[in-house]
Design a protein around this motif. Structure first.
Motif, short mmCIF file in Angstrom:
data_model
loop_
_atom_site.label_atom_id
_atom_site.label_comp_id
_atom_site.label_asym_id
_atom_site.label_seq_id
_atom_site.Cartn_x
_atom_site.Cartn_y
_atom_site.Cartn_z
N ASP A 34 26.22 11.60 -4.78
CA ASP A 34 27.37 12.11 -4.04
C ASP A 34 28.63 12.11 -4.90
OD1 ASP A 34 25.79 12.55 -1.87
OD2 ASP A 34 26.32 10.67 -0.86
N LYS A 35 28.86 10.96 -5.53
CA LYS A 35 30.03 10.89 -6.42
C LYS A 35 29.84 9.71 -7.37
CE LYS A 35 32.93 7.91 -3.50
NZ LYS A 35 31.96 7.66 -2.42
N PRO A 36 30.46 9.79 -8.56
CA PRO A 36 30.35 8.68 -9.51
C PRO A 36 30.86 7.40 -8.86
CG PRO A 36 31.37 10.59 -10.54
CD PRO A 36 31.27 10.90 -9.09
N MET A 37 30.21 6.30 -9.18
CA MET A 37 30.62 5.03 -8.56
C MET A 37 30.67 3.91 -9.57
SD MET A 37 28.80 5.01 -4.83
CE MET A 37 29.79 3.70 -4.11
N ARG A 38 31.50 2.94 -9.27
CA ARG A 38 31.63 1.78 -10.15
C ARG A 38 30.68 0.69 -9.70
NH1 ARG A 38 37.45 1.26 -10.11
NH2 ARG A 38 37.03 -0.97 -10.25
N PHE A 39 30.48 -0.26 -10.60
CA PHE A 39 29.52 -1.34 -10.35
C PHE A 39 29.76 -2.05 -9.01
CE2 PHE A 39 27.85 -5.63 -10.72
CZ PHE A 39 26.61 -5.43 -11.29
N ASN A 40 30.95 -2.55 -8.83
CA ASN A 40 31.20 -3.31 -7.61
C ASN A 40 31.28 -2.43 -6.37
OD1 ASN A 40 31.03 -5.93 -8.45
ND2 ASN A 40 33.16 -6.05 -9.09
N ALA A 41 31.61 -1.17 -6.56
CA ALA A 41 31.59 -0.24 -5.42
C ALA A 41 30.16 -0.08 -4.93
CB ALA A 41 32.17 1.11 -5.83
N LEU A 42 29.22 0.06 -5.85
CA LEU A 42 27.81 0.15 -5.48
C LEU A 42 27.36 -1.15 -4.80
CD1 LEU A 42 26.37 1.85 -8.69
CD2 LEU A 42 26.20 2.74 -6.37
N ARG A 43 27.79 -2.24 -5.39
CA ARG A 43 27.44 -3.55 -4.84
C ARG A 43 27.88 -3.68 -3.39
NH1 ARG A 43 26.85 -8.95 -5.33
NH2 ARG A 43 28.73 -10.20 -5.55
N ARG A 44 29.07 -3.25 -3.12
CA ARG A 44 29.58 -3.34 -1.75
C ARG A 44 28.89 -2.33 -0.84
NH1 ARG A 44 34.49 -4.75 -4.49
NH2 ARG A 44 34.87 -2.54 -4.91
N ILE A 67 20.68 8.53 -14.65
CA ILE A 67 22.12 8.36 -14.43
C ILE A 67 22.79 8.09 -15.78
CG2 ILE A 67 21.80 7.41 -12.11
CD1 ILE A 67 22.38 4.65 -13.24
N ARG A 68 24.13 8.24 -15.81
CA ARG A 68 24.88 7.96 -17.03
C ARG A 68 25.84 6.81 -16.79
NH1 ARG A 68 26.99 12.69 -19.70
NH2 ARG A 68 27.78 13.16 -17.61
N ARG A 69 25.95 5.96 -17.77
CA ARG A 69 26.87 4.82 -17.72
C ARG A 69 28.05 5.12 -18.64
NH1 ARG A 69 28.10 0.22 -20.58
NH2 ARG A 69 28.31 -1.71 -19.41
N ARG A 70 29.24 4.93 -18.11
CA ARG A 70 30.42 5.23 -18.92
C ARG A 70 31.40 4.07 -18.76
NH1 ARG A 70 34.86 8.72 -18.64
NH2 ARG A 70 34.59 8.85 -16.40
N ALA A 71 31.63 3.34 -19.82
CA ALA A 71 32.54 2.20 -19.78
C ALA A 71 33.94 2.65 -20.18
CB ALA A 71 32.06 1.11 -20.73
N ILE A 72 34.95 2.25 -19.42
CA ILE A 72 36.33 2.63 -19.70
C ILE A 72 37.11 1.37 -20.00
CG2 ILE A 72 38.34 3.84 -18.78
CD1 ILE A 72 36.13 4.86 -16.59
N ALA A 73 37.82 1.38 -21.13
CA ALA A 73 38.50 0.17 -21.59
C ALA A 73 39.80 -0.03 -20.85
CB ALA A 73 38.74 0.26 -23.10
N THR A 74 39.71 -0.42 -19.60
CA THR A 74 40.91 -0.71 -18.80
C THR A 74 41.14 -2.20 -18.77
OG1 THR A 74 39.44 -0.61 -16.91
CG2 THR A 74 40.81 1.31 -17.32
N VAL A 75 42.07 -2.59 -17.94
CA VAL A 75 42.49 -3.99 -17.88
C VAL A 75 41.31 -4.94 -17.63
CG1 VAL A 75 44.14 -5.55 -16.84
CG2 VAL A 75 44.65 -3.09 -16.97
#
Lengths: 124, 124
Positions: A34-44, A67-75
């Motif tokens: 449906d849409k790209p999701m982050r780790f903890n978003a999936l977890r929840r 699926i594709r994993r994309r890490a973004i260097a944020t805080v």
DNA sequence: TTATCTAGTCACTATTGGATACCAAAGCCG
DNA sequence: CGGCTTTGGTATCCAATAGTGACTAGATAA
């Protein structure tokens, strides 16, 4: 006779079916479609999955090219998971099954009740 | 928000998916769909399944109303398993998945090789 | 100092699946 | 008569796997 061999262990269908039968893999695939999701978003979203299983299944889905994993260097580091074309076609192949489940679950449950009632009657 | 709830444990799809993901259930369903089969005929056809698993899975498929069990009082007792209408529709819903598996297994394996090669390169 | 994010690791338990042995009933061999 | 075979299971034990929760880490912002 390759058809007979299809019921042995090295059958491609069996390998894919194992993946699909995985308790979490399809759930994740359908969410990410449906849409790209982050780790903890999936977890929840899944609620009940442990961190270990989530990262394990995500890794295997990535390995399969679904699926594709994309890490973004944020805080705190952000990791986004999104669907790949291959994964989208698999998700599409799963849809008929989901439809079947939704349409026929009631009948399956009824059959189970009938079966259990009959067994109980025989035991008595 | 029922859609979010669909990812909790009581989701019908999840229950059916568990059944489909079962190592042997789909195999048996597809075999029996072609023609009614006896216990030991299935055992020989699948090759690798133990008696325990076969009888266990047959029982659960029967309970779900997907196949029918018919015992015939012959010299050594004969038991014949055949598909039920409900089971036939499920088998039909599994077909797209089987097609997908056959068409895309090569690509999945290629993705796995790419992934493994990259991880090895990073480790070095 | 505590929280957030994405993991990985450890220890423990639950579930799965395989191997083995057993049962019933009948027939057949010696 | 005893033992062996066939068919379709059941019961039991054991090893392997799956899955969980708790803990750790590292970086940073409030």
């Amino acid at each position: 006779m390759k058809a007979a061999n299809a019921y042995s262990a090295d059958c491609p269908t069996r390998q894919i079916l194992d993946r699909v039968g995985d308790k979490w893999a399809v759930l994740i695939l359908l969410l990410v479609r449906d849409k790209p999701m982050r780790f903890n978003a999936l977890r929840r979203a899944i609620e009940g999955i442990s961190q270990k299983m989530l990262s394990q299944v995500l890794k295997s889905l990535e390995r399969d090219g679904l699926i594709r994993r994309r890490a973004i260097a944020t805080v705190p580091v952000t990791v986004e998971y999104s669907i790949m074309p291959l994964g989208a076609t698999l998700a599409g192949a799963v849809d008929p099954l989901r439809d079947w489940a939704e349409r026929n679950l009631k009948e399956v449950l009824a059959a189970q009740r009938r079966y259990d009632a009959q067994r109980k009657a025989l035991a008595a």
